[in-house]
Design a protein around this motif. Structure first.
Motif, PDB file in Angstrom:
ATOM      1  N   TYR A 418       2.519   1.451  -6.024  1.00  0.00           N
ATOM      2  CA  TYR A 418       3.534   1.005  -4.688  1.00  0.00           C
ATOM      3  C   TYR A 418       4.655   0.244  -5.349  1.00  0.00           C
ATOM      4  CZ  TYR A 418      -0.278   1.796  -1.519  1.00  0.00           C
ATOM      5  OH  TYR A 418      -1.286   2.441  -1.059  1.00  0.00           O
ATOM      6  N   LYS A 419       4.779  -0.323  -6.414  1.00  0.00           N
ATOM      7  CA  LYS A 419       5.844  -1.259  -7.169  1.00  0.00           C
ATOM      8  C   LYS A 419       6.609   0.054  -7.615  1.00  0.00           C
ATOM      9  CE  LYS A 419       5.302  -5.358  -8.411  1.00  0.00           C
ATOM     10  NZ  LYS A 419       4.938  -6.480  -9.076  1.00  0.00           N
ATOM     11  N   VAL A 420       5.967   1.001  -8.372  1.00  0.00           N
ATOM     12  CA  VAL A 420       6.720   1.976  -8.971  1.00  0.00           C
ATOM     13  C   VAL A 420       7.603   2.949  -8.127  1.00  0.00           C
ATOM     14  CG1 VAL A 420       6.509   4.154 -10.407  1.00  0.00           C
ATOM     15  CG2 VAL A 420       5.036   2.167 -11.033  1.00  0.00           C
ATOM     16  N   LEU A 421       7.058   2.916  -7.012  1.00  0.00           N
ATOM     17  CA  LEU A 421       7.914   3.829  -5.965  1.00  0.00           C
ATOM     18  C   LEU A 421       8.854   2.980  -5.225  1.00  0.00           C
ATOM     19  CD1 LEU A 421       5.540   6.396  -4.647  1.00  0.00           C
ATOM     20  CD2 LEU A 421       7.033   6.785  -6.294  1.00  0.00           C
ATOM     21  N   GLY A 422       8.612   1.641  -5.183  1.00  0.00           N
ATOM     22  CA  GLY A 422       9.328   0.575  -4.478  1.00  0.00           C
ATOM     23  C   GLY A 422       9.062   0.594  -2.934  1.00  0.00           C
ATOM     24  N   VAL A 423       7.856   0.799  -2.766  1.00  0.00           N
ATOM     25  CA  VAL A 423       7.445   0.761  -1.308  1.00  0.00           C
ATOM     26  C   VAL A 423       6.372  -0.368  -1.162  1.00  0.00           C
ATOM     27  CG1 VAL A 423       7.904   3.066  -0.790  1.00  0.00           C
ATOM     28  CG2 VAL A 423       5.558   2.539  -1.812  1.00  0.00           C
ATOM     29  N   GLY A 424       6.062  -0.757   0.171  1.00  0.00           N
ATOM     30  CA  GLY A 424       5.099  -1.589   0.416  1.00  0.00           C
ATOM     31  C   GLY A 424       3.553  -0.828   0.592  1.00  0.00           C
ATOM     32  N   LYS A 425       2.655  -1.826   0.444  1.00  0.00           N
ATOM     33  CA  LYS A 425       1.287  -1.256   0.618  1.00  0.00           C
ATOM     34  C   LYS A 425       0.702  -0.568   1.611  1.00  0.00           C
ATOM     35  CE  LYS A 425      -0.290  -4.134  -3.098  1.00  0.00           C
ATOM     36  NZ  LYS A 425      -1.288  -5.071  -3.657  1.00  0.00           N
ATOM     37  N   ASN A 426       1.940  -0.544   2.768  1.00  0.00           N
ATOM     38  CA  ASN A 426       1.418   0.109   4.231  1.00  0.00           C
ATOM     39  C   ASN A 426       2.314   1.121   4.325  1.00  0.00           C
ATOM     40  OD1 ASN A 426      -0.819  -1.735   4.678  1.00  0.00           O
ATOM     41  ND2 ASN A 426       0.476  -3.530   5.296  1.00  0.00           N
ATOM     42  N   ALA A 427       2.874   1.600   3.372  1.00  0.00           N
ATOM     43  CA  ALA A 427       3.928   2.848   3.419  1.00  0.00           C
ATOM     44  C   ALA A 427       3.299   3.908   4.059  1.00  0.00           C
ATOM     45  CB  ALA A 427       4.713   2.781   2.031  1.00  0.00           C
ATOM     46  N   THR A 428       4.058   4.806   4.920  1.00  0.00           N
ATOM     47  CA  THR A 428       3.569   5.795   5.447  1.00  0.00           C
ATOM     48  C   THR A 428       3.830   7.155   4.607  1.00  0.00           C
ATOM     49  OG1 THR A 428       5.686   6.471   6.466  1.00  0.00           O
ATOM     50  CG2 THR A 428       4.179   5.011   7.755  1.00  0.00           C
ATOM     51  N   GLU A 429       3.328   8.310   4.868  1.00  0.00           N
ATOM     52  CA  GLU A 429       3.555   9.294   4.084  1.00  0.00           C
ATOM     53  C   GLU A 429       4.956   9.717   3.874  1.00  0.00           C
ATOM     54  OE1 GLU A 429       2.050  14.184   3.628  1.00  0.00           O
ATOM     55  OE2 GLU A 429       1.320  12.730   5.226  1.00  0.00           O
ATOM     56  N   ASP A 430       5.818   9.959   5.029  1.00  0.00           N
ATOM     57  CA  ASP A 430       7.138  10.052   4.621  1.00  0.00           C
ATOM     58  C   ASP A 430       7.968   9.103   3.993  1.00  0.00           C
ATOM     59  OD1 ASP A 430       7.069  12.424   6.340  1.00  0.00           O
ATOM     60  OD2 ASP A 430       7.667  11.280   8.153  1.00  0.00           O
ATOM     61  N   GLU A 431       7.677   7.734   4.405  1.00  0.00           N
ATOM     62  CA  GLU A 431       8.123   6.687   3.399  1.00  0.00           C
ATOM     63  C   GLU A 431       7.951   6.780   1.820  1.00  0.00           C
ATOM     64  OE1 GLU A 431       8.332   3.119   6.283  1.00  0.00           O
ATOM     65  OE2 GLU A 431       6.708   3.125   5.123  1.00  0.00           O
ATOM     66  N   ILE A 432       6.730   7.517   1.737  1.00  0.00           N
ATOM     67  CA  ILE A 432       6.216   7.698   0.100  1.00  0.00           C
ATOM     68  C   ILE A 432       6.994   8.884  -0.373  1.00  0.00           C
ATOM     69  CG2 ILE A 432       4.374   8.283  -1.496  1.00  0.00           C
ATOM     70  CD1 ILE A 432       2.439   6.651   0.326  1.00  0.00           C
ATOM     71  N   LYS A 433       7.372   9.655   0.429  1.00  0.00           N
ATOM     72  CA  LYS A 433       7.759  11.103  -0.105  1.00  0.00           C
ATOM     73  C   LYS A 433       9.536  10.619  -0.275  1.00  0.00           C
ATOM     74  CE  LYS A 433       5.168  14.618   2.138  1.00  0.00           C
ATOM     75  NZ  LYS A 433       5.353  15.829   2.969  1.00  0.00           N
ATOM     76  N   LYS A 434      10.171   9.915   0.398  1.00  0.00           N
ATOM     77  CA  LYS A 434      11.495   9.616   0.435  1.00  0.00           C
ATOM     78  C   LYS A 434      11.623   8.465  -0.567  1.00  0.00           C
ATOM     79  CE  LYS A 434      12.596   9.634   5.376  1.00  0.00           C
ATOM     80  NZ  LYS A 434      12.919   8.627   6.359  1.00  0.00           N
ATOM     81  N   ALA A 435      10.663   7.732  -1.101  1.00  0.00           N
ATOM     82  CA  ALA A 435      10.836   6.942  -2.198  1.00  0.00           C
ATOM     83  C   ALA A 435      10.785   7.594  -3.611  1.00  0.00           C
ATOM     84  CB  ALA A 435       9.828   5.810  -2.161  1.00  0.00           C
ATOM     85  N   TYR A 436       9.849   8.551  -3.440  1.00  0.00           N
ATOM     86  CA  TYR A 436       9.483   9.575  -4.730  1.00  0.00           C
ATOM     87  C   TYR A 436      11.003  10.417  -5.150  1.00  0.00           C
ATOM     88  CZ  TYR A 436       8.296  13.329  -7.850  1.00  0.00           C
ATOM     89  OH  TYR A 436       8.490  14.203  -8.745  1.00  0.00           O
ATOM     90  N   ARG A 437      11.418  10.979  -3.840  1.00  0.00           N
ATOM     91  CA  ARG A 437      12.875  11.625  -4.094  1.00  0.00           C
ATOM     92  C   ARG A 437      13.697  10.905  -4.682  1.00  0.00           C
ATOM     93  NH1 ARG A 437      15.214  16.052  -1.135  1.00  0.00           N
ATOM     94  NH2 ARG A 437      13.376  15.837   0.217  1.00  0.00           N
ATOM     95  N   LYS A 438      13.881   9.665  -4.239  1.00  0.00           N
ATOM     96  CA  LYS A 438      14.849   8.687  -4.669  1.00  0.00           C
ATOM     97  C   LYS A 438      14.709   8.384  -6.231  1.00  0.00           C
ATOM     98  CE  LYS A 438      16.954   4.210  -3.808  1.00  0.00           C
ATOM     99  NZ  LYS A 438      16.900   2.773  -3.063  1.00  0.00           N
ATOM    100  N   ARG A 439      13.412   7.845  -6.486  1.00  0.00           N
ATOM    101  CA  ARG A 439      13.303   7.311  -7.718  1.00  0.00           C
ATOM    102  C   ARG A 439      13.030   8.472  -8.927  1.00  0.00           C
ATOM    103  NH1 ARG A 439      11.567   1.730  -8.134  1.00  0.00           N
ATOM    104  NH2 ARG A 439      12.428   0.838  -6.157  1.00  0.00           N
ATOM    105  N   ALA A 440      12.718   9.780  -8.566  1.00  0.00           N
ATOM    106  CA  ALA A 440      12.557  10.760  -9.565  1.00  0.00           C
ATOM    107  C   ALA A 440      13.987  11.365  -9.882  1.00  0.00           C
ATOM    108  CB  ALA A 440      11.964  12.107  -8.732  1.00  0.00           C
ATOM    109  N   LEU A 441      14.909  11.410  -8.945  1.00  0.00           N
ATOM    110  CA  LEU A 441      16.267  11.692  -9.102  1.00  0.00           C
ATOM    111  C   LEU A 441      16.955  10.480 -10.201  1.00  0.00           C
ATOM    112  CD1 LEU A 441      17.456  13.426  -5.727  1.00  0.00           C
ATOM    113  CD2 LEU A 441      16.843  14.482  -7.931  1.00  0.00           C
TER     114      LEU A 441
END
Length: 538
Positions: A418-441
């Motif tokens: 969760y910390k790697v992606l910069g999201v909270g432990k209650n993050a939704t599926e969409d929030e996880i995808k958006k975080a991955y997009r941002k961090r991967a780029l």
């Protein structure tokens, strides 16, 4: 006393005779009336059956007889009976010093030292050369803690008999007692209460009946937090003298330091009733009332969700009496609770630690600190506190809290996806995808192709961690197992050795196209090597 009794009896008989003597004029009438009355009512005139002794020599012989009987009972250690006979001897012959001396010795054996002191003083008033009288007076003074007065008495004995061993030894005891008093006074000024207790224990070995020493010891025991011992000493004194203001003060002090403030105030008020100028009782009463009022204000503010006000009121309460360990421990814990509500977690941890330092058995402080450690992700410290609590009180709730802390500690030792992606432990599926997009780029190696080798290596590591985190958190089954603390490598659900962050990146962004309208292109030719993607932001 016998002469007085004889006179009273004589007077009574004379009055009765005068009442029943008829006048000559009414002699017959009176006789008839009296006969009728005597027939109707029995009249008992008190008669002294004991022989009345008026001769001084007879009184002295009677007093000596009483003294001999008293001596016999004294030898048999029947001191109460001996006291009674010595008292009879004194009544018969009140000017004999030795009778007072004997009764003083008996009172000393009955531990009635104040009465013994009075008899000893009367004995030496009657006979200033009565050596035993001076010696007993000194012993009474010593037992009551009056070392200076005792020393004067022993000096008088030594004037009469310079080699008197008993007087020499008792005089040394008086000097020792004065030294213990001096040391105790110095220790109390320096707040070295253990030293005072030590000195008073030694002093009471000499002056066993000194209430002043007992009270000082009890007060210091209370200040050391040894409340049962202090209460025992005060209660012993109150059993002998229920109006002793010092003992009432100490009794109240123990209750005050045990956080029974209402009861403590009652004892302080009673002490002031017995001794209106008792400064310690007055100060303690004022502090107790102020402390209770401020604490109650803070509690009410907290109940009203006014946490800032509660925090300030608890702070003010802590300044009233630093000696009240138990109440101050609760105030620190209360302030920690208010601080936690205000997100002052580090201050809350400090307050809990202060509470535990004052009272290391205070379970609530351990629980509050453990929760603050959990909230600040200091799981090892939280586990340590919960273990302490569970060892003390093995309840199901405490066991659950401990297990939860141990689980969080285990989870904290893995990568925090969760910390790697910069999201909270209650993050939704969409929030996880958006975080991955941002961090991967952000961390894609091609974006840092112009950087130093060290930076390239670091960014490539982060790129791989981002892909790893997305792989787990985007898979519902893996996510559940990860959240529950399971080690995914051990379960065979995830093998980092076979993981390829580039494949995840391709799959997410739709292969070679500018997927998702992101305005970028990347190419992965067979000759470029792994991870050498080209992308362009629009």
């Amino acid at each position: 006393m016998s002469n007085c009794l004889f006179f009273n009896t004589f007077l009574c008989k004379s009055l009765v005779a005068a009442m029943i003597r008829p006048s000559r004029k009414h002699k017959n009438t009176w006789s008839c009336t009296l006969s009728e009355k005597m027939a109707a009512v029995d009249i008992d005139v008190p008669v002294d059956t004991e022989p009345q002794i008026r001769n001084p020599e007879d009184l002295e012989r009677q007093a000596e007889g009483f003294k001999e009987q008293g001596n016999a009972f004294y030898i048999q250690k029947e001191y109460s009976e001996a006291f009674n006979y010595y008292t009879k001897a004194i009544d018969a012959c009140p000017k004999n010093a030795s009778y007072y001396g004997n009764r003083a010795a008996t009172l000393m054996m009955l531990f009635r030292f104040r009465e013994a002191l009075e008899d000893s003083q009367q004995a030496v008033r009657l006979d200033d050369c009565f050596m035993k009288g001076h010696l007993r007076e000194g012993k009474c003074h010593l037992s009551l803690g009056n070392a200076m007065a005792a020393s004067r008495c022993f000096q008088k004995v030594l004037e009469l008999e310079p080699t008197n061993r008993e007087a020499l030894q008792e005089n040394k005891n008086a000097t020792t007692l004065l030294e213990f008093e001096r040391m105790a006074e110095f220790g109390f000024e320096k707040r070295d209460f253990r030293k005072v207790v030590f000195c008073m224990d030694r002093a009471l070995g000499v002056a066993s009946a000194c209430h002043r020493f007992k009270i000082l010891k009890a007060e210091c025991l209370a200040l050391l937090g040894r409340y049962p011992e202090a209460q025992s000493v005060a209660s012993d004194i109150l059993r002998l003298d229920s109006t002793n203001a010092d003992a009432l003060y100490v009794r109240g002090l123990c209750l005050y330091y045990e956080d029974c403030i209402d009861k403590a105030v009652q004892f302080f008020v009673q002490a002031l009733r017995m001794a209106p100028d008792h400064e310690k009782a007055r100060l303690a009463c004022r502090n107790a009332k102020a402390l209770k009022a401020k604490k109650d204000e803070g509690n009410q503010a907290f109940k009203n969700n006014n946490y800032e006000a509660a925090y300030q009121l608890y702070t003010e309460a802590l300044m009233i009496d630093p000696n009240n360990i138990k109440t101050n421990a609760k105030l620190y814990c209360n302030r920690a609770t208010a601080g936690a509500k205000l997100k002052k977690l580090n201050q809350a941890i400090e307050d809990c630690s202060s509470a535990i330092k004052l009272d290391d058995t205070y379970i609530k402080a351990y629980l509050r600190r453990a929760q603050c450690y959990m909230n600040t992700e200091q799981y090892e410290e939280a586990v340590r506190d919960y273990e302490k609590v569970y060892q003390t009180e093995k309840t199901s709730d405490h066991k659950h809290l401990l297990k939860n802390a141990q689980l969080e500690l285990k989870k904290s030792k893995r990568k925090d996806y969760y910390k790697v992606l910069g999201v909270g432990k209650n993050a939704t599926e969409d929030e996880i995808k958006k975080a991955y997009r941002k961090r991967a780029l952000m961390h894609h190696p091609d974006r840092h192709s112009a950087a130093t080798p060290e930076v390239q290596k670091e960014e490539e590591k982060k790129f791989k961690e981002v892909g790893e985190a997305f792989t787990v958190l985007s898979d519902p089954k893996k996510k559940v197992r990860y959240d529950s603390g399971h080690d995914l490598d051990d379960d065979g659900c995830f093998d980092g050795r076979d993981f390829d962050a580039n494949n995840i990146f391709r799959a997410f962004f739709g292969g070679h196209g500018g997927g998702g309208g992101g305005g970028y292109n990347f190419d992965s030719s067979p000759d470029s090597g792994p991870g050498n993607f080209f992308f362009q932001f629009g």
